[in-house]
Design a protein around this motif. Sequence first.
Motif, PDB file in Angstrom:
ATOM      1  N   CYS A 171     -15.064  -0.079   5.148  1.00  0.00           N
ATOM      2  CA  CYS A 171     -15.112  -0.882   3.920  1.00  0.00           C
ATOM      3  C   CYS A 171     -14.542  -0.119   2.725  1.00  0.00           C
ATOM      4  N   ILE A 172     -14.846   1.160   2.644  1.00  0.00           N
ATOM      5  CA  ILE A 172     -14.301   1.979   1.555  1.00  0.00           C
ATOM      6  C   ILE A 172     -12.787   2.104   1.712  1.00  0.00           C
ATOM      7  N   CYS A 228     -11.211  -0.923   0.381  1.00  0.00           N
ATOM      8  CA  CYS A 228     -11.207  -0.892  -1.095  1.00  0.00           C
ATOM      9  C   CYS A 228     -10.067  -0.044  -1.634  1.00  0.00           C
ATOM     10  N   PHE A 229      -9.839   1.122  -1.029  1.00  0.00           N
ATOM     11  CA  PHE A 229      -8.739   1.970  -1.486  1.00  0.00           C
ATOM     12  C   PHE A 229      -7.384   1.345  -1.182  1.00  0.00           C
ATOM     13  N   VAL A 286      -6.758  -1.910  -1.144  1.00  0.00           N
ATOM     14  CA  VAL A 286      -6.601  -2.960  -2.153  1.00  0.00           C
ATOM     15  C   VAL A 286      -6.270  -2.335  -3.511  1.00  0.00           C
ATOM     16  N   PHE A 287      -6.927  -1.225  -3.835  1.00  0.00           N
ATOM     17  CA  PHE A 287      -6.613  -0.503  -5.070  1.00  0.00           C
ATOM     18  C   PHE A 287      -5.132  -0.115  -5.095  1.00  0.00           C
ATOM     19  N   SER A 331      -7.105   5.790   1.837  1.00  0.00           N
ATOM     20  CA  SER A 331      -7.338   4.716   2.789  1.00  0.00           C
ATOM     21  C   SER A 331      -6.960   5.136   4.207  1.00  0.00           C
ATOM     22  N   TRP A 348      -9.369  -3.995   9.191  1.00  0.00           N
ATOM     23  CA  TRP A 348      -8.795  -3.330   8.022  1.00  0.00           C
ATOM     24  C   TRP A 348      -7.703  -4.193   7.388  1.00  0.00           C
ATOM     25  N   SER A 367      -8.279  -6.505   4.042  1.00  0.00           N
ATOM     26  CA  SER A 367      -7.396  -6.118   2.929  1.00  0.00           C
ATOM     27  C   SER A 367      -6.603  -7.313   2.425  1.00  0.00           C
ATOM     28  N   VAL A 427      -9.161  -9.692   0.510  1.00  0.00           N
ATOM     29  CA  VAL A 427      -9.600  -9.135  -0.778  1.00  0.00           C
ATOM     30  C   VAL A 427      -8.425  -9.068  -1.759  1.00  0.00           C
ATOM     31  N   THR A 428      -7.246  -8.681  -1.271  1.00  0.00           N
ATOM     32  CA  THR A 428      -6.075  -8.619  -2.149  1.00  0.00           C
ATOM     33  C   THR A 428      -5.730 -10.009  -2.691  1.00  0.00           C
ATOM     34  N   VAL A 452      -8.302 -10.768  -5.406  1.00  0.00           N
ATOM     35  CA  VAL A 452      -8.011  -9.967  -6.602  1.00  0.00           C
ATOM     36  C   VAL A 452      -6.791 -10.533  -7.330  1.00  0.00           C
TER      37      VAL A 452
END
Length: 105
Positions: A8-9, A12-13, A15-16, A43, A63, A67, A70-71, A74
């Motif tokens: 999950c982390i 997040c990276f 998507v960042f 990531s 993954w 991604s 979520v992307t 966002v």
Amino acid sequence: MLPYVMLCISVCFEVFADVMMKLSDGFKQKLPVIGVVIGYAVSFWLMSQVLMHLPLGPVYAAWTGLSIVVTAVVGAILWNEGFNLKKTLGLIAIIVGVVMLKLRV
């Protein structure tokens, strides 16, 4: 449990990094480019750690699928890219596909 948290982390990276790529304006803005490099590096490192404990197929599907979802969310929030029925159904199909891979039926 820890591999799933790390996954999950990692998402997040990733998507960042995607958001930073959008903000980089075609790699013209240097600060967001640094965010792209850091985001993808962290990531991928986290993914390498997850893959020591979990199988490749379901992990990679989760993954990439998460991604993408979520992307898209966002993008809709930050840049008003919006949702329509076709986009929503496509994202649901991705989630269902990832869940089916995890179930290994």
